[in-house]
Every structure is written in structure tokens, then in C-alpha cells.
Design an enzyme around this catalytic site. Structure first.
Site, PDB file in Angstrom:
ATOM      1  N   ARG A 109      22.910 -39.700 -21.225  1.00 39.73           N
ATOM      2  CA  ARG A 109      21.918 -40.227 -20.674  1.00 39.73           C
ATOM      3  C   ARG A 109      21.663 -40.843 -19.489  1.00 39.73           C
ATOM      4  O   ARG A 109      20.536 -40.771 -18.770  1.00 39.73           O
ATOM      5  CB  ARG A 109      20.947 -41.182 -21.858  1.00 39.73           C
TER       6      ARG A 109
ATOM      7  N   LYS B 197      32.752 -35.740 -37.553  1.00 40.57           N
ATOM      8  CA  LYS B 197      32.121 -36.361 -38.946  1.00 40.57           C
ATOM      9  C   LYS B 197      30.090 -37.303 -38.513  1.00 40.57           C
ATOM     10  O   LYS B 197      30.995 -38.231 -37.310  1.00 40.57           O
ATOM     11  CB  LYS B 197      33.149 -36.802 -39.814  1.00 40.57           C
TER      12      LYS B 197
ATOM     13  N   HIS C 206      39.005 -36.039 -38.522  1.00 43.48           N
ATOM     14  CA  HIS C 206      40.971 -36.117 -37.306  1.00 43.48           C
ATOM     15  C   HIS C 206      42.102 -36.386 -38.719  1.00 43.48           C
ATOM     16  O   HIS C 206      43.143 -36.391 -37.301  1.00 43.48           O
ATOM     17  CB  HIS C 206      40.313 -37.283 -36.347  1.00 43.48           C
TER      18      HIS C 206
ATOM     19  N   LYS D 276      46.564 -35.249 -37.975  1.00 45.88           N
ATOM     20  CA  LYS D 276      47.852 -36.549 -37.797  1.00 45.88           C
ATOM     21  C   LYS D 276      49.018 -35.223 -38.562  1.00 45.88           C
ATOM     22  O   LYS D 276      48.837 -34.402 -39.328  1.00 45.88           O
ATOM     23  CB  LYS D 276      47.633 -38.030 -39.210  1.00 45.88           C
TER      24      LYS D 276
ATOM     25  N   GLU E 204      42.773 -49.922 -44.670  1.00 45.66           N
ATOM     26  CA  GLU E 204      42.319 -50.471 -43.449  1.00 45.66           C
ATOM     27  C   GLU E 204      42.250 -52.847 -43.787  1.00 45.66           C
ATOM     28  O   GLU E 204      42.103 -52.824 -44.781  1.00 45.66           O
ATOM     29  CB  GLU E 204      40.790 -50.007 -42.925  1.00 45.66           C
TER      30      GLU E 204
ATOM     31  N   ASP F 124      31.582 -42.268 -46.002  1.00 40.90           N
ATOM     32  CA  ASP F 124      32.992 -42.365 -45.067  1.00 40.90           C
ATOM     33  C   ASP F 124      34.560 -41.772 -44.597  1.00 40.90           C
ATOM     34  O   ASP F 124      34.952 -41.542 -43.784  1.00 40.90           O
ATOM     35  CB  ASP F 124      32.945 -43.395 -44.441  1.00 40.90           C
TER      36      ASP F 124
ATOM     37  N   HIS G   6      38.248 -37.203 -45.616  1.00 39.18           N
ATOM     38  CA  HIS G   6      39.207 -37.936 -45.277  1.00 39.18           C
ATOM     39  C   HIS G   6      40.518 -37.562 -47.038  1.00 39.18           C
ATOM     40  O   HIS G   6      41.767 -37.105 -47.173  1.00 39.18           O
ATOM     41  CB  HIS G   6      40.024 -39.203 -44.182  1.00 39.18           C
TER      42      HIS G   6
ATOM     43  N   LYS H  96      37.561 -51.035 -46.602  1.00 37.58           N
ATOM     44  CA  LYS H  96      38.418 -51.785 -44.891  1.00 37.58           C
ATOM     45  C   LYS H  96      38.249 -52.932 -45.951  1.00 37.58           C
ATOM     46  O   LYS H  96      37.908 -53.952 -46.886  1.00 37.58           O
ATOM     47  CB  LYS H  96      37.109 -52.211 -44.824  1.00 37.58           C
TER      48      LYS H  96
HETATM   49  C1  BG6 Z   1      36.642 -42.549 -39.449  1.00 40.74           C
HETATM   50  C2  BG6 Z   1      35.679 -43.735 -39.717  1.00 40.74           C
HETATM   51  O1  BG6 Z   1      36.402 -41.760 -39.655  1.00 40.74           O
HETATM   52  O2  BG6 Z   1      37.747 -42.681 -39.909  1.00 40.74           O
HETATM   53  C3  BG6 Z   1      36.491 -45.242 -39.805  1.00 40.74           C
HETATM   54  O3  BG6 Z   1      34.641 -42.992 -39.583  1.00 40.74           O
HETATM   55  C4  BG6 Z   1      37.686 -45.178 -40.024  1.00 40.74           C
HETATM   56  O4  BG6 Z   1      35.784 -46.318 -41.066  1.00 40.74           O
HETATM   57  C5  BG6 Z   1      38.694 -44.142 -39.957  1.00 40.74           C
HETATM   58  O5  BG6 Z   1      38.192 -46.803 -39.429  1.00 40.74           O
HETATM   59  C6  BG6 Z   1      40.196 -44.472 -39.820  1.00 40.74           C
HETATM   60  O6  BG6 Z   1      41.251 -43.569 -39.274  1.00 40.74           O
HETATM   61  P1  BG6 Z   1      42.160 -43.726 -38.770  1.00 40.74           P
HETATM   62  O7  BG6 Z   1      43.136 -42.987 -37.940  1.00 40.74           O
HETATM   63  O8  BG6 Z   1      41.884 -45.630 -38.111  1.00 40.74           O
HETATM   64  O9  BG6 Z   1      43.191 -43.844 -40.305  1.00 40.74           O
END
Ligand code: BG6
Length: 529
Positions: free
Chosen positions: A68, A182, A212, A216, A250, A269, A274, A374
Site C-alpha cells: 500500500r 494460513k 509451511h 520441512k 515453542e 494457529d 501443523h 508458546k
Molecule cells: C506458524 C504460527 O504457522 O507457525 C506461529 O502461526 C508459529 O504462531 C509458527 O510460531 C511455528 O513455525 P516454526 O516453523 O517456527 O516451527
């Protein structure tokens, strides 16, 4: 040595068997919507840089960033991307010569993506960039690195403006592909609406829903480990497997994403995408061939076989919690409700642990324990398959002191695989007929030790796949919906049954006491990897 005992390492013992599937990308322009955002800077540009480094993009590959901010120019965009690459953990040893090659391929145009009229400006910029390219090579990859609230106007405008025409077959040239980040929907209903909208405008073969985790290396290795070896398959079932633990832990908190996280919470999330993907890959049947649809068909079957959670079963099968202040790597950190853009009385879970069952012939009665949070004690993602204890012990030990065999697929960090088993401790002091000393050992395969290189960042793999037209590592419409069907009842139940007292865990711990109780009720303990 591992915490439990000695470790033996695995190394490659033969030649690498190259795959015929992956190759070099088609010529294309990647149009990044939200080019100055976090995702673009932290993941997409480093992915592109790595692809250039490995000579995997075409000579004419270019990037058109769209944002933007109308004060930005090609030059300011290039400088911002240069800074982003310098700061990225995914770029090892920044190469100035490579940057000089990438820099002129980066372009910027300012547009309001919710305004249909602005798409003419994007189209004009694309024509300028592709002036010297034959028409059939003017392939376009549109990457929606934008908040989900603007997915809808963007896909409508992309189609209406003629920039992204629907193609009948995947072989048509030039191609147009759309990558959607996502979260894909906020719940089952909105995911269905988004699927209806997208598939009303584009074909499934043009649509790449990204998760994503599937990019991996170690997640892809789950399929190779299971299906390129014959020793695992005969024991990969309810007869030999006691349970499976899937963890994505995490260290980080919600950082500057409080606003998003308050809407999402840990189930949307991490679980909807995942964790359920990791479960599906672990539990699926072998597909007949390694093709996008064959793999995805099998994953969908698993997701559809997961026993539905109901208001009656949720309290005993699922635990939620929020982190309170604590310490990570010795540094004090605030609790979730003290984070920026988080309501002080928020009941959004930052941790969840869930017991799921896959109701099919192979897995009947085998619990799959999933947990994610987290601000946990360490950053680790893994799938641990725990086998049943030996039916009879004759060495004097009792079953409660013997650890059952465990196969751990480590997604990150220390990407690799470990198999834990019992051995005799050396020494002739005790006669064979009396008690023998036994100790657990880990047989270790570590990617970087074995192959001397770090795993390719997920976005590099996934971007290349889009440019090649390989959709196996992307989620199909029915798969996304099947995953929402699993988590929706849990989300709805928790949102409509606010806890009287939100369970908590101190930042830096392994989660709430309630999660331990959930698994201990089955005589099992969480791993603390
Ligand atoms: C994302 C989440 O999809 O994946 C995040 O939105 C999370 O909250 C992240 O931290 C974790 O990905 P990775 O690759 O760091 O394990």
C-alpha cells in the site's frame, strides 16, 4: 551421549538416490501481495535468495512486490529486502555477488488491493517487467502474504481484472497460480466459503494452500522413513504401537502478533494445520504413487477417521492453558495477558493438549496425544511413536523401570530420527542366569551430521514446488475442511464454556499440571525432549 545413555550414529552408507520429480522452476514472475510485511521479509525473500543460490530459478525469474505504501519505489524496496536478508537466520553467509544478481530482479508497485481499479497498475508493471519474455513464458505466481480479512477482495479482483484467468488444465501455458497463506478460514464454515469462492474463480490445480510445516525436510522424511523402508510397516499399527505423542513446542511468546493471536488461539494457529498434518502423515496408509492427489487422498482418509470430539468427551480429552510470567533461557518474560494487544482478562489458550483416536482398522484404540504451546521449556517439534512393552520380562527388571522402545522423528531442531532400545550393560560380574544390568541407548540419525548440510528452509522447498507445479506439499480443499471438522467442536466448546479459572503454566515450563494429568490417566508420561 543422550540423557538416557550412549548414542550410536547413523551415516549414509550408499549413494544418494536422486529423485526425478523435482527440477528447475519454470520462468515466472512472483507477485507478492503484502511485500513489505513480516512474512515477505522473514520467509519469502530468504526462500527466493536460497533458490537463486542453488540455481533453481529460471534466468528470467523476477519478483513484483505489491504494497500500500506509495512512498516506496523499486530502490527503497530493494534496500528493505537487502536489510531483511542480512537479518534472516535462514540465510547462511550473505553473498554480495548473489545479491547483485537478485537485486535488479526485484520491483515494486504500490496498490490498494481491495480496489479493483489498482489492478491495472499491477498489470502494466508486469508487462514492463516481462517485455522481452515470450507470451507462453509469462507465468504468474500470486502470493497472498496478507491478512485473511483481505483474501476475499483480492481473489475476486485478481479474477475480475483478468490478471489471473482460470485455466482448464495444469498443462496450459502461461500458467497462473495462487498461493494462499494460513489461516485458511476461521472455522469450518468460513473455510468452506473461502473454498467455494476460490474454486468458483480458479481451478484446484491453480490453488496452493500453504502449510509451511509440510515444507520441512523432516516432515517429508516421515513418508520416506515409513514407505522407503520395509522394517517399519509391519509394526506400524495397533498391535505394536502403544501410543503416539506429537509435540510442537515453542520458546517464543505471541511477540507482536497479539491482535492475530487473540482471534486465533493455539488450536487455530497450530492444531488445525501443523499438528493434524503431522498426525495424518504418521497415520496414513501408503499411497500407490507419490503424486499430489494420491498422497492427499490418504491424508484426507485419516482426518476423516479421527473420532469427533463432543461436548461430552472434550473435558476428559482436552486441556487448555495460558502462560504466566516466567523465565526463558534465564531471562524474565511476561505472561500472555500482559502482552501487547492482549485483553487483560483474555481466556485465549496459548497451550493445548488433546487425546485423539483414529477410528480405523490400523489404529483402533491407539491414543494420539497432541500438544502445542508458546513459551514452553524448549523449542522442539517431534513425533514420538512409542511401542508396546515386551510381553514377558525375564531379566529381573519390572516393566515399570524399563522404558518401552520409542522411535522419535525430530522435526526441529537437530533434525533427524532416534530409535531408543535396551541393551545389556557390559561386564561379566553377574552370571547370565541371574539379574542382568540393562540400559537404554539411542540410535541416532542426525541430518546435518550425516549429510553435512542444514535442511532447506521450508519456504524454499514450497516456493520451488509452486514454480514447478508440484502440489503434494500443499493442502487440498477437502483436506483443509476435514481438518477444520476435527478442531471446530473443540474451539466452539471452549469458546462457549469459558473456564471459571483458566489453567496456567509458567513461561519456561512444560505446560500445565492438567496436561500431565490427562496423559497420566493412561499410565503414560509426556516426553520432555
Ligand atoms: C506458524 C504460527 O504457522 O507457525 C506461529 O502461526 C508459529 O504462531 C509458527 O510460531 C511455528 O513455525 P516454526 O516453523 O517456527 O516451527
Amino acid at each position: 551421549m543422550s540423557a538416557d545413555g550412549p548414542t550410536v550414529s547413523a551415516r549414509p552408507t550408499g549413494q544418494v538416490q536422486p529423485s526425478v520429480a523435482r527440477g528447475r522452476a519454470d520462468p515466472c514472475t512472483m507477485v507478492i501481495f503484502g511485500a513489505l510485511g513480516d512474512l515477505s521479509r522473514r520467509k519469502l525473500l530468504p526462500g527466493i535468495y536460497q533458490l537463486m543460490k542453488e540455481h533453481l530459478v529460471d534466468q528470467s525469474f523476477s519478483v513484483l512486490g505489491v504494497g500500500r505504501d506509495d512512498s516506496q519505489t523499486d530502490d527503497t524496496f530493494r534496500s528493505a529486502m537487502r536489510v531483511a536478508l542480512g537479518q534472516s537466520d535462514e540465510v547462511q553467509g550473505f553473498d554480495e555477488a548473489l545479491w547483485q544478481e537478485l537485486c535488479p530482479r526485484l520491483h515494486f508497485v504500490s496498490a490498494d488491493l481491495t480496489n479493483g481499479a489498482d489492478y491495472a497498475v499491477i498489470s502494466k508493471r508486469l508487462e514492463e517487467i516481462e517485455r522481452d519474455r515470450p507470451k507462453e513464458e509469462c507465468n504468474h505466481l500470486f502470493y497472498l502474504a496478507v491478512p485473511p480479512s483481505v483474501f476475499e477482495p483480492i481473489v475476486r479482483n485478481l479474477s475480475k481484472s483478468g490478471l489471473a484467468p482460470r485455466t482448464r488444465t495444469a498443462d496450459e501455458r502461461p500458467w497462473t497460480r495462487i498461493v494462499i497463506e494460513k489461516p485458511f478460514g476461521h472455522d469450518l464454515e468460513t473455510a468452506q466459503q473461502l473454498n467455494d469462492l476460490v474454486l468458483g474463480l480458479f481451478a484446484e490445480h491453480q490453488t496452493y494452500r500453504i502449510d509451511h510445516y509440510l515444507g520441512k525436510e523432516t516432515v517429508q522424511n516421515v513418508l520416506v522413513l515409513r514407505f522407503a523402508n520395509s522394517i517399519f510397516e509391519p509394526i506400524w499399527n495397533r498391535q505394536w504401537i502403544h501410543h503416539v505423542q506429537i509435540t510442537t513446542a515453542e520458546n517464543v511468546g505471541v511477540e507482536d502478533r497479539g491482535k492475530y493471536y487473540e482471534e486465533a488461539g493455539v488450536v487455530r494457529d497450530m492444531f488445525q494445520n501443523h499438528l493434524l498434518q503431522l498426525l495424518a502423515l504418521t497415520a496414513m496408509e501408503p499411497p500407490p504413487i507419490m503424486s499430489a492427489n494420491a498422497v492427499r487422498d490418504e491424508k484426507v482418509k485419516v482426518l476423516k477417521s479421527i473420532r469427533w470430539l463432543t461436548p461430552g468427551t472434550i473435558p476428559e480429552n482436552a486441556v487448555r492453558a495460558q502462560y504466566t510470567a516466567g523465565a526463558i533461557k534465564g531471562k524474565p518474560v511476561p505472561g500472555y495477558t500482559q502482552e501487547a494487544n492482549v485483553a487483560p482478562d483474555s481466556t485465549v489458550p496459548t497451550f493445548a493438549a488433546v487425546r485423539l483416536f483414529v477410528d480405523n482398522w490400523r489404529w483402533n484404540g491407539v491414543p494420539f496425544y497432541l500438544r502445542s504451546g508458546k513459551r514452553l521449556a524448549s523449542r522442539v517439534s517431534e513425533i514420538a511413536v512409542q511401542f508396546r512393552s515386551p510381553p514377558h520380562l525375564m531379566f529381573g527388571q519390572t516393566s515399570d523401570v524399563m522404558r518401552p522402545n520409542t522411535l522419535v522423528m525430530r522435526v526441529q531442531p537437530n533434525e533427524g530420527v532416534a530409535l531408543n532400545f535396551e541393551v545389556k550393560v557390559p561386564g561379566a560380574a553377574v552370571a547370565l542366569t541371574s539379574n542382568i544390568e540393562i540400559a537404554p541407548v539411542d540410535m541416532e540419525f542426525n541430518y546435518s551430521e550425516a549429510f553435512g548440510e542444514v535442511a532447506a528452509p521450508a519456504y524454499e522447498t514450497l516456493l520451488l514446488d509452486v514454480m514447478i507445479g508440484e502440489a503434494t506439499l500443499f493442502t487440498r480443499s477437502d483436506e483443509v475442511e476435514a481438518a477444520w471438522r476435527v478442531v471446530d467442536p473443540l474451539i466452539q466448546y471452549w469458546e462457549s464454556h469459558k473456564p471459571k479459572r483458566m489453567p496456567t503454566y509458567a513461561a519456561g515450563s512444560w505446560g500445565p499440571r492438567e496436561a500431565d494429568e490427562l496423559i497420566e490417566a493412561d499410565g503414560v508420561e509426556w516426553r520432555e525432549p
